[in-house]
Design a protein around this motif. Structure first.
Motif, mmCIF file in Angstrom:
data_model
loop_
_atom_site.group_PDB
_atom_site.id
_atom_site.type_symbol
_atom_site.label_atom_id
_atom_site.label_comp_id
_atom_site.label_asym_id
_atom_site.label_seq_id
_atom_site.Cartn_x
_atom_site.Cartn_y
_atom_site.Cartn_z
ATOM 1 N N ALA A 19 2.348 -0.188 4.121
ATOM 2 C CA ALA A 19 1.588 -1.427 4.278
ATOM 3 C C ALA A 19 0.310 -1.180 5.080
ATOM 4 N N PHE A 20 0.427 -0.402 6.155
ATOM 5 C CA PHE A 20 -0.728 -0.113 7.007
ATOM 6 C C PHE A 20 -1.806 0.645 6.236
ATOM 7 N N LEU A 21 -1.423 1.706 5.520
ATOM 8 C CA LEU A 21 -2.397 2.519 4.798
ATOM 9 C C LEU A 21 -3.007 1.766 3.613
ATOM 10 N N LEU A 22 -2.210 0.949 2.931
ATOM 11 C CA LEU A 22 -2.773 0.153 1.835
ATOM 12 C C LEU A 22 -3.837 -0.800 2.358
ATOM 13 N N GLY A 47 6.152 -6.487 -3.762
ATOM 14 C CA GLY A 47 7.189 -7.462 -4.102
ATOM 15 C C GLY A 47 7.823 -8.102 -2.876
ATOM 16 N N ILE A 48 7.036 -8.328 -1.839
ATOM 17 C CA ILE A 48 7.518 -8.963 -0.612
ATOM 18 C C ILE A 48 6.569 -10.103 -0.258
ATOM 19 N N GLU A 72 2.175 -8.721 6.823
ATOM 20 C CA GLU A 72 1.469 -8.860 8.096
ATOM 21 C C GLU A 72 2.281 -8.268 9.236
ATOM 22 N N TYR A 73 3.571 -8.527 9.265
ATOM 23 C CA TYR A 73 4.427 -7.990 10.322
ATOM 24 C C TYR A 73 4.416 -6.464 10.304
ATOM 25 N N LYS A 114 -6.048 -6.488 0.460
ATOM 26 C CA LYS A 114 -5.749 -7.690 1.243
ATOM 27 C C LYS A 114 -4.242 -7.837 1.369
ATOM 28 N N HIS A 115 -3.828 -8.640 2.344
ATOM 29 C CA HIS A 115 -2.393 -8.843 2.580
ATOM 30 C C HIS A 115 -1.704 -9.394 1.342
ATOM 31 N N SER A 116 -2.348 -10.330 0.662
ATOM 32 C CA SER A 116 -1.742 -10.924 -0.532
ATOM 33 C C SER A 116 -1.591 -9.894 -1.649
#
Length: 174
Positions: A128-131, A147-148, A154-155, A138-140
């Motif tokens: 998540a961090f590297l993406l 798939g989350i 964000e967490y 973006k987070h979305s």
């Protein structure tokens, strides 16, 4: 039967007669206008090749002006290119750095520690961090990709960021 002036010049004999009639005049024109620094023979040949490629759209009455215009434009483009090359060669490459050897060593050590801490993160946090930070997603987008939910993304990003901030002094991200 005589040729109409509006016929195209795709027939071999017609093209050959145009070539023989205007080649020397074109070479002389290019030589007198631009000199011999860029070979006028080559440009003249290229202009006639372009005439052959477009023979269906060029009429017999327009062939001379077409060849001379194309050759003139090709020569001007070549001169512009030579100016760019000359300007590039005149620029001296930067053969120094403003960084001190200590700074370069510290940077390498920081990068090694950063990579080691990234490896110690959980796979979910690291992905998540590297993406987000490396690929700029973006987070979305990450939530949809993994798939989350967006809150979980964000967490994971913020928990990874907090671990990096705690382990590395002076760690900041834009």
């Amino acid at each position: 039967m005589s040729k109409d002036l509006n016929d195209h010049i795709c027939e071999d004999k017609v093209f050959e007669s145009i070539y023989n009639k205007y080649l020397q005049d074109l070479i002389n024109f290019l030589y007198y206008k631009f000199g011999s620094q860029i070979n006028p023979n080559d440009i003249a040949q290229d202009a006639f090749i372009k005439l052959w490629d477009n023979c269906k759209s060029v009429t017999l009455s327009k062939a001379k002006s077409y060849v001379f215009t194309v050759a003139n434009n090709m020569m001007l483009n070549e001169i512009k290119h030579q100016k760019v090359v000359l300007k590039y060669h005149q620029q001296k490459p930067k053969d120094y750095t403003i960084e001190s050897p200590e700074f370069i060593l510290e940077e390498e050590q920081f990068l090694k520690r950063y990579q080691k801490i990234l490896e110690s993160l959980s796979e979910e946090q690291r992905v998540a961090f590297l993406l987000n930070k490396v690929e700029g997603k973006k987070h979305s987008e990450i939530a949809e990709l993994l798939g989350i939910t967006q809150k979980v993304v964000e967490y994971r990003i913020y928990s990874a960021f907090n671990i990096l901030k705690k382990e590395l002094e002076g760690f900041k991200i834009k």
